[in-house]
Design an enzyme around this catalytic site. Sequence first.
Site: not given
Length: 557
Positions: A415, A538
Amino acid sequence: MPDMPQNSDTDAAILADARAAVEAGQRYAAASAAAVRAAVTVGDKVDPAALEREQRMLHGLAWIATVVEALKQTHAWAAGAARAGRFAAGERLVLEIGFGEYLGQLCGGLAIGPNEILRASDLGTMQAAAALAADASVARFMLTGNTAANRRLLMEEIAAGREVFNEVGDPDLDLIREQMHRFVEEEIIPHAHAWHLKNDLIPDECIAAMAELGVFGLCIPGEYGGLGLGKLAMCIVSEELSRGWIAAGSLGTRSEIAGELILRSGTPEQKAQWLPGIAAGTVLPTAVFTEPDTGSDLGHLRTRAVQEPDGTWRVFGNKTWITHASRSDLMTLLVRTDPAKPGYDGLSMLLAPKPRGTEADPFPAEGMTGGEIEVLGYRGMREYDIGFDGLAVPADGVLGGVPGQGFKQLMQTFEGARIQTAARAIGVARRAYDLGLRYASERKQFGKHIAEFPRISDKLVMMLVDIVMAREVTYFAAREKDKGRRSDVEAGMAKLLAAKVAWTNADAGLQIHGGNGYALEYEISRVLCDARILNIFEGAAEIQAQVIGRGLLSARN
């Protein structure tokens, strides 16, 4: 053009219409979620085969929800500007144009890829889309929002040098932005393009200056030498650094990932050993996760670590796309420590120290070799393939001291990493906008500056609007993370939208430069190459959409 006189009644009406339009968008997103859920659910459970078959629907839902979130957060931004007495002409026009454009895309067709347009017919939600378009507030923005007249007015604001509201409501964070902005203007922007063209590493002197500013210890608690700030501060710093050069912003990501891994999962001894050095910038970490042929499929990871009788771990296998691997001091290394356990259960995270490499000997550690991967952009740290043939890792190198927890530990950091990547994308998007504006304001064709031509000014206006909308989604995700809430959906939305905006802005910025933009000597050529990676690392855009879509389906209305 003088600023529009402020009229609180008019402002209140615009904000009320925007809030009503957001609510209409939320109803459409809920209808879309219901349609997708019906298509992929058997009984009361999601069917994996149906989910894969209907992947376009699932990812379409993710994009719809992301656009609606952008509308919601842009309204919140405008309301905040109004409370601060800063809801002036530029802010009103950004709101009007942004709502007109994004609502129009929801109703007419939403780009979810370079050559993929999502329409209501793909989800079977034509009736819901018609209801959205018929909503009075939505119709008002679609009719009067993104108009040629409004774009022309916003371009006049831009040409006059008036910046739109970008404060975050915290004087300390706004001061940090100012400090980082000055640093980037003085120490990064004048040199970044030359560093890129020579494929130089970010100079050690620059890293030392960043360390002195606290870049590497932003989110590390004060007891370990960090600043103890949150993800919103991280976003502001990453955004400004990446505005100068994505490599400068990305260098902080290495420390952010390692710091969060150790802070969340490390033993007291591991925290004491590594966090102070990371915060001070004397220990430069690198994330060593990806393998050839596995990519995001970490469940099939094959690099293994075998423990010897004295407790030492020996690592065997191959990794790829490892950023800043040579100059790093510490690897957070995901390996398989229990081959009897397939999938994620047999994975562990090792804290593997290594000597820094040099140009002549990039990987001096015994049992470790590597070679550079030549890339279009995202230089300054360099990418490497790495081979392990018995690299020694200390017996106490398993993160947390308990093998088999590596995948869970890694998931806890995704996150923050994705929010930080979204912030980097905002910085890249902003640099593309700044370069495009400067070039268009200086370049003359047919007797006038090209910024005066509508097709050029339209590009610049939409670049600014997209920056604001993606930035506010990113800041929202950071605030949710700072509250301690699970924010995988919000983080995915931030990265999904911001990466798209970085690429479209870079593309538009190069187009404004015309043929000159294709020349290596012009900085926009680097920005275009840097922007392209943001949709991949990512977690690629498709992975983000998968995460968002699954998260939305699991959240029953």
